[in-house]
Structures are given as structure tokens and as C-alpha cells.
Design a protein around this motif. Structure first.
Motif, short mmCIF file in Angstrom:
data_model
loop_
_atom_site.label_atom_id
_atom_site.label_comp_id
_atom_site.label_asym_id
_atom_site.label_seq_id
_atom_site.Cartn_x
_atom_site.Cartn_y
_atom_site.Cartn_z
N ASP A 119 8.12 6.92 -6.92
CA ASP A 119 8.97 5.31 -7.22
C ASP A 119 10.07 5.15 -6.22
O ASP A 119 10.26 4.41 -6.37
N ASN A 120 9.47 5.72 -5.21
CA ASN A 120 10.83 5.27 -4.35
C ASN A 120 10.24 5.90 -3.58
O ASN A 120 10.78 6.61 -2.10
N MET A 154 10.70 1.85 -2.92
CA MET A 154 9.01 1.10 -3.45
C MET A 154 8.31 1.83 -4.38
O MET A 154 7.82 3.08 -4.37
N GLN A 155 7.28 1.26 -4.79
CA GLN A 155 6.47 1.60 -5.62
C GLN A 155 5.13 2.68 -5.32
O GLN A 155 4.45 1.08 -4.57
N THR A 195 4.29 -1.27 -3.16
CA THR A 195 4.37 -2.30 -2.43
C THR A 195 6.26 -2.27 -3.83
O THR A 195 6.81 -1.35 -4.37
N ARG A 196 6.99 -3.92 -3.51
CA ARG A 196 8.00 -4.02 -4.47
C ARG A 196 8.26 -6.01 -3.96
O ARG A 196 8.39 -5.99 -2.85
N PRO A 197 9.34 -5.94 -4.76
CA PRO A 197 9.38 -7.93 -4.64
C PRO A 197 10.11 -7.72 -3.39
O PRO A 197 11.06 -6.97 -3.09
N LEU A 253 3.74 -2.11 1.77
CA LEU A 253 3.43 -0.94 3.07
C LEU A 253 2.33 -0.67 2.55
O LEU A 253 2.51 -0.09 2.01
N LEU A 254 1.31 -0.64 4.06
CA LEU A 254 -0.27 0.65 4.00
C LEU A 254 0.46 0.93 4.99
O LEU A 254 0.76 1.08 5.87
#
Length: 182
Positions: A54-55, A61-62, A84-86, A155-156
């Protein structure tokens, strides 16, 4: 005669089972979809459970998916993760990306940036950073690709053992060519 028929059915079944295997597998959730090499596995297939961060890599980012070329526990392989994250209020993708790596390289001082550029993924202009960093004892090559769609950052992240990136280039291209943000 029965033995001959049974033998022929066995041969036919064996040939059918050994026929062409798919060259890719597919991942899909509510936000993304992509294909990946059929020889790869999800981390849950390797470890029996999914351990999603979760970081992810300290970027806040999750992590939503993790796949690997590793065949079993204890082996090295290549890895592909999506997190991902907003998009933070008042920031754009590039600001968030730059701050994330400034913080990362301040904490991981021995890491080395190799290159930075932009690429298109699913028709979206994305920021790409290639760098090397130690995790534990081995060093790793990283290719991180950041893109934003509808206020969400993706994020890939692809990584493999140092100096093996070229060996895994086709696998990475298979994933990126099929990657789709819904």
C-alpha cells in the motif's frame, strides 16, 4: 480392436493436450487490462497469496497487481507491477513524478539514474525513468513508466537483475503493447 481404438484415442487426446499453447495470459480489473507472457505467473501463484504493497516503493501508491517470470520461490526473475493513486490536488503528473524520484534517490543514495524520456502507452504520453538500484544484496535494473488518465496516476514498474534488461525486453514490450487504461 478395442485396444487399438483405445490407443488411438489416447494418442489423439495427448496430441490435443500438447497442441499450441497460448503465448499470452490476460489481466483485467476495473481500471486496467493487459496481456503478459504465458510463461509468467502472478505472485499469488508463486507464493500462494497476493502481497500487494500500500506504499509501493515508497511512492505512496497502492500496488494493484504483481506478476513475475519467476517459476518458484527462491529463484530470481523479472517482475512487473502496477500501482496507482489519485493525482494530488494542485499538481500535475510531472511534478508528482519528479518529487517521487527526488525523495527516492535521497533515500537510496547508491541508486543510479540511467535515462529519462517520454513514451506512449495506450495512446497516452507517459514519463519513463530507467535506473539501477540495490535491493538487498543484488542490484536491479528498473523501468518505471508513469501515466495519468482522468486524475489517476498509474505506475507501470518493471525490474530484473542488473544487466538482464535486454534479455527481458520482449516480455516488457508484450505487456506495454497490450496495456490499456479503461
Amino acid at each position: 480392436m478395442r485396444k487399438l481404438v483405445a490407443f488411438l484415442l489416447l494418442v489423439l487426446f495427448t496430441l490435443t493436450a500438447c497442441g499450441p499453447q497460448p503465448t499470452v495470459k490476460h489481466f483485467e480489473n476495473d481500471g486496467i487490462a493487459f496481456d503478459y507472457p504465458a510463461s509468467w505467473r502472478s505472485m499469488s501463484e508463486v507464493f500462494g497469496a497476493e502481497y500487494l504493497d500500500d506504499n509501493f516503493r515508497g511512492f505512496g501508491m497502492q500496488e494493484i497487481v504483481a506478476i513475475t517470470s519467476m517459476k518458484k520461490k527462491g529463484q530470481f526473475g523479472a517482475y512487473f507491477n502496477v500501482a496507482t493513486r489519485p493525482l494530488p490536488a494542485g499538481q500535475n503528473l510531472e511534478d508528482t513524478y519528479r518529487q517521487a524520484y527526488q525523495d527516492y534517490f535521497n533515500i537510496n543514495r547508491s541508486s543510479r539514474e540511467i535515462s529519462e524520456d517520454t513514451i506512449a502507452v495506450d495512446g497516452i504520453t507517459a514519463l519513463r525513468k530507467i535506473y539501477q538500484s540495490p535491493v538487498g544484496e543484488p542490484w536491479w535494473d528498473y523501468v518505471d513508466i508513469w501515466l495519468e488518465k482522468d486524475g489517476v496516476i498509474y505506475l507501470l514498474s518493471f525490474h530484473c537483475l542488473l544487466n538482464t534488461l535486454e534479455h527481458h525486453e520482449q516480455d516488457l514490450q508484450t505487456i506495454l503493447n497490450a496495456f490499456h487504461v479503461k
